[in-house]
Design an enzyme around this catalytic site. Structure first.
Site, short mmCIF file in Angstrom:
data_model
loop_
_atom_site.label_atom_id
_atom_site.label_comp_id
_atom_site.label_asym_id
_atom_site.label_seq_id
_atom_site.Cartn_x
_atom_site.Cartn_y
_atom_site.Cartn_z
N SER A 205 0.89 -1.26 0.04
CA SER A 205 -0.04 0.07 -0.02
C SER A 205 1.04 1.27 -0.17
O SER A 205 1.71 1.30 0.55
CB SER A 205 -0.94 0.06 1.11
OG SER A 205 -1.56 -1.03 1.46
N1 SAH Z 1 -0.56 -5.00 4.26
C1 SAH Z 1 0.31 -5.44 3.00
C2 SAH Z 1 -0.47 -4.97 1.68
C3 SAH Z 1 -0.90 -6.01 1.02
S1 SAH Z 1 -1.94 -6.01 -0.20
C4 SAH Z 1 1.45 -4.03 2.68
O1 SAH Z 1 1.81 -3.67 3.92
O2 SAH Z 1 2.19 -3.93 1.74
C5 SAH Z 1 -3.34 -6.93 0.15
C6 SAH Z 1 -3.07 -8.37 0.05
O3 SAH Z 1 -4.32 -8.94 0.70
C7 SAH Z 1 -2.59 -9.21 -0.83
O4 SAH Z 1 -1.32 -9.56 -0.71
C8 SAH Z 1 -3.48 -10.07 -1.08
O5 SAH Z 1 -3.05 -11.37 -1.71
C9 SAH Z 1 -4.29 -10.37 0.20
N2 SAH Z 1 -5.60 -10.69 0.34
C10 SAH Z 1 -6.78 -10.65 -0.58
N3 SAH Z 1 -7.89 -11.58 -0.21
C11 SAH Z 1 -7.37 -12.13 0.79
C12 SAH Z 1 -7.87 -12.82 1.97
N4 SAH Z 1 -9.28 -13.28 1.83
N5 SAH Z 1 -7.26 -13.35 3.08
C13 SAH Z 1 -6.08 -12.98 3.16
N6 SAH Z 1 -5.42 -12.13 2.51
C14 SAH Z 1 -5.93 -11.91 1.09
#
Ligand code: SAH
Length: 214
Positions: A61
């Site tokens: 993000s």
């Molecule tokens: N918190 C992260 C952002 C990751 S983007 C950071 O600091 O960079 C969001 C993430 O959510 C992705 O990796 C995606 O694979 C995950 N995601 C999507 N649906 C999900 C679910 N049902 N359970 C767990 N993770 C999920």
């Protein structure tokens, strides 16, 4: 590249100048080496003012969005936090500086595995990562003081609401697939649920049983 310089600039220009003034939050962002949480070929973009690709169609993000969500979450030193959407673990690492323990769930096994390696290497030992469908929460360690969801949901997943403590708070982007509103959901001590809309935002989709279909 002088990453500590880039980090200081990021905190000042992208976070503090935009109104996030909480000292504990700013120092957590100053401390965590964001360049370690992107793939090595993306390292030079680690401090850019926007999301950065981490592979598998996912992104880390934007720093400001992450800071804003954390400010809305209001993490306390004693809190047990559930995070949905680990990615490569950047936000988990920041949260680990602010609260007692972070349980984090990632749907894509390769990302979860890499996140564990990075978090281990840097010594963030109060972050526990698991692979799974975060729309179901993580019942084993419930209830949580705070829940933070880093992917966009069509609605607030019922299991997450159930796993939130009374007096607890959840921050979650809710809306359409390509545009959402960041919501703060509070569960009052009488069990009543109150919603507040914070700001428009765009996240990758939350995919799972109580989220979007793949
Ligand atoms: N918190 C992260 C952002 C990751 S983007 C950071 O600091 O960079 C969001 C993430 O959510 C992705 O990796 C995606 O694979 C995950 N995601 C999507 N649906 C999900 C679910 N049902 N359970 C767990 N993770 C999920």
């Amino acid at each position: 590249m002088d990453f500590s310089r880039l980090r200081r600039d990021m905190v000042e220009e992208q976070i503090s100048n935009r109104g996030i003034t909480n000292k504990r939050i700013l120092s957590a962002f100053l401390e965590v080496p964001r360049e370690e949480f992107v793939p090595s070929n993306m390292r030079r973009y680690a401090y850019k003012d926007g999301p950065v690709s981490i592979g598998f169609g996912q992104t880390i993000s934007q720093p400001y969005m992450s800071a804003l969500m954390i400010e809305c979450l209001d993490p306390q030193p004693t809190d047990k936090i559930l995070e949905i959407g680990t990615g490569l673990g950047y936000q988990s690492a920041v949260l680990s500086r602010l609260s007692r323990i972070i349980y984090t769930v990632e749907r894509i096994p390769e990302l979860a595995k890499q996140a564990k390696v990075i978090l281990d290497k840097l010594g963030y030992d109060n972050v526990i990562v698991k692979v799974g469908d975060g729309t179901l929460g993580w019942s084993e360690f419930a209830p949580y003081d705070k829940i933070i969801v880093a992917a966009a949901a069509p609605n607030v997943p019922i299991r997450l609401l159930q796993q939130l403590k009374e007096g607890g708070r959840m921050v979650i982007p809710v809306g359409h697939r390509y545009s959402q509103i960041l919501k703060i959901i509070s569960k009052l001590s009488n069990g009543e649920v109150v919603e507040k809309e914070e700001t428009p935002c765009i996240f990758v989709p939350l995919i799972g049983e109580d989220g979007w279909q793949e």
